[in-house]
Design a protein around this motif. Structure first.
Motif, short mmCIF file in Angstrom:
data_model
loop_
_atom_site.label_atom_id
_atom_site.label_comp_id
_atom_site.label_asym_id
_atom_site.label_seq_id
_atom_site.Cartn_x
_atom_site.Cartn_y
_atom_site.Cartn_z
N LYS A 59 0.88 -1.17 0.00
CA LYS A 59 0.00 0.00 0.00
C LYS A 59 0.91 1.22 0.00
N ALA A 60 0.74 2.09 -0.99
CA ALA A 60 1.56 3.30 -1.10
C ALA A 60 0.69 4.52 -0.87
N SER A 61 1.21 5.46 -0.09
CA SER A 61 0.57 6.76 0.12
C SER A 61 1.46 7.80 -0.55
N ILE A 62 0.91 8.50 -1.52
CA ILE A 62 1.69 9.45 -2.32
C ILE A 62 1.11 10.85 -2.09
N PRO A 63 1.86 11.71 -1.42
CA PRO A 63 1.34 13.05 -1.10
C PRO A 63 1.09 13.88 -2.36
N PRO A 64 0.27 14.93 -2.23
CA PRO A 64 0.03 15.82 -3.37
C PRO A 64 1.34 16.37 -3.93
N LYS A 65 1.44 16.41 -5.25
CA LYS A 65 2.58 16.94 -6.01
C LYS A 65 3.82 16.05 -5.94
N GLU A 120 -5.03 15.88 -2.69
CA GLU A 120 -5.03 15.03 -1.51
C GLU A 120 -4.08 13.85 -1.73
N THR A 121 -3.69 13.23 -0.63
CA THR A 121 -2.81 12.07 -0.72
C THR A 121 -3.50 10.96 -1.51
N ALA A 122 -2.78 10.38 -2.44
CA ALA A 122 -3.28 9.23 -3.20
C ALA A 122 -2.86 7.97 -2.46
N GLU A 123 -3.78 7.02 -2.35
CA GLU A 123 -3.46 5.74 -1.73
C GLU A 123 -3.78 4.64 -2.73
N ILE A 124 -2.80 3.77 -2.96
CA ILE A 124 -2.99 2.67 -3.90
C ILE A 124 -2.48 1.38 -3.27
N VAL A 125 -3.21 0.31 -3.50
CA VAL A 125 -2.78 -1.03 -3.09
C VAL A 125 -2.39 -1.76 -4.36
#
Length: 141
Positions: A59-65, A120-125
C-alpha cells in the motif's frame, strides 16, 4: 400489571422495534474490476517466471505533487487506487489518469513513473505476482 404500565411497556416495544431494524440482506455482490492479458498501455503481459512463487501486496501513500522515480516492475502486478488521483506516465509519454476506485494492470519491463497531481494524498494497493528470486521493482539509473 395495570393499564398504565402495560401502555408504557407496549410503547417501549413499538419504539424499540421501529428504531432497531436488523439488516437481513445477505446477498453477496462480486464486481470484476479488471481482467486482461495486457498492461494499461497495451503491451502483452509476460509469462510467469519459473521457480517458487512469491506474492507481495503493498500500500503506497503518495502526497500531493509527489512524483515517484522512473522505475520498472520485473513481475506482473495490478493495483487499485483507493483514494485521490494518480497519473502514470511511461517512458514513451503514454499517460494513464486514475481516480479513486480505478484499477490498473501495471507495466512490466517498461520504465514509468507515477505523479500525484491532485490536492489530496493518493493511496494505492498493488499486488505483485513473481518468484522469490526476482525483485518487484528496479529504479532507472
Amino acid at each position: 400489571m395495570d393499564n398504565k404500565n402495560l401502555f408504557v411497556l407496549f410503547s417501549f416495544f413499538v419504539l424499540f422495534s421501529c428504531n432497531n431494524k436488523v439488516e437481513t440482506n445477505t446477498e453477496i455482490i462480486m464486481v470484476k474490476l479488471a481482467e486482461s492479458t495486457q498492461s494499461w498501455n497495451g503491451d502483452t503481459l509476460p509469462n510467469y517466471p519459473e521457480g517458487q512463487p512469491k506474492v507481495t501486496i503493498l500500500k503506497a501513500s503518495i502526497p500531493p505533487k509527489a512524483k515517484l522515480e522512473m522505475h520498472e516492475h520485473l513481475v506482473i502486478n495490478a493495483g487499485l487506487l483507493l483514494k485521490g488521483e494518480l497519473t502514470v506516465v511511461d517512458e514513451f509519454g503514454n499517460r494513464l489518469e486514475l481516480k479513486a476506485g480505478d484499477p490498473i494492470i501495471e507495466l512490466v519491463n517498461t520504465f514509468h513513473y507515477g505523479v500525484n497531481e491532485g490536492k489530496e494524498t493518493a493511496e494505492i494497493v498493488v499486488f505483485y505476482a513473481g518468484d522469490i528470486a526476482t525483485p518487484i521493482t528496479q529504479i532507472k539509473e
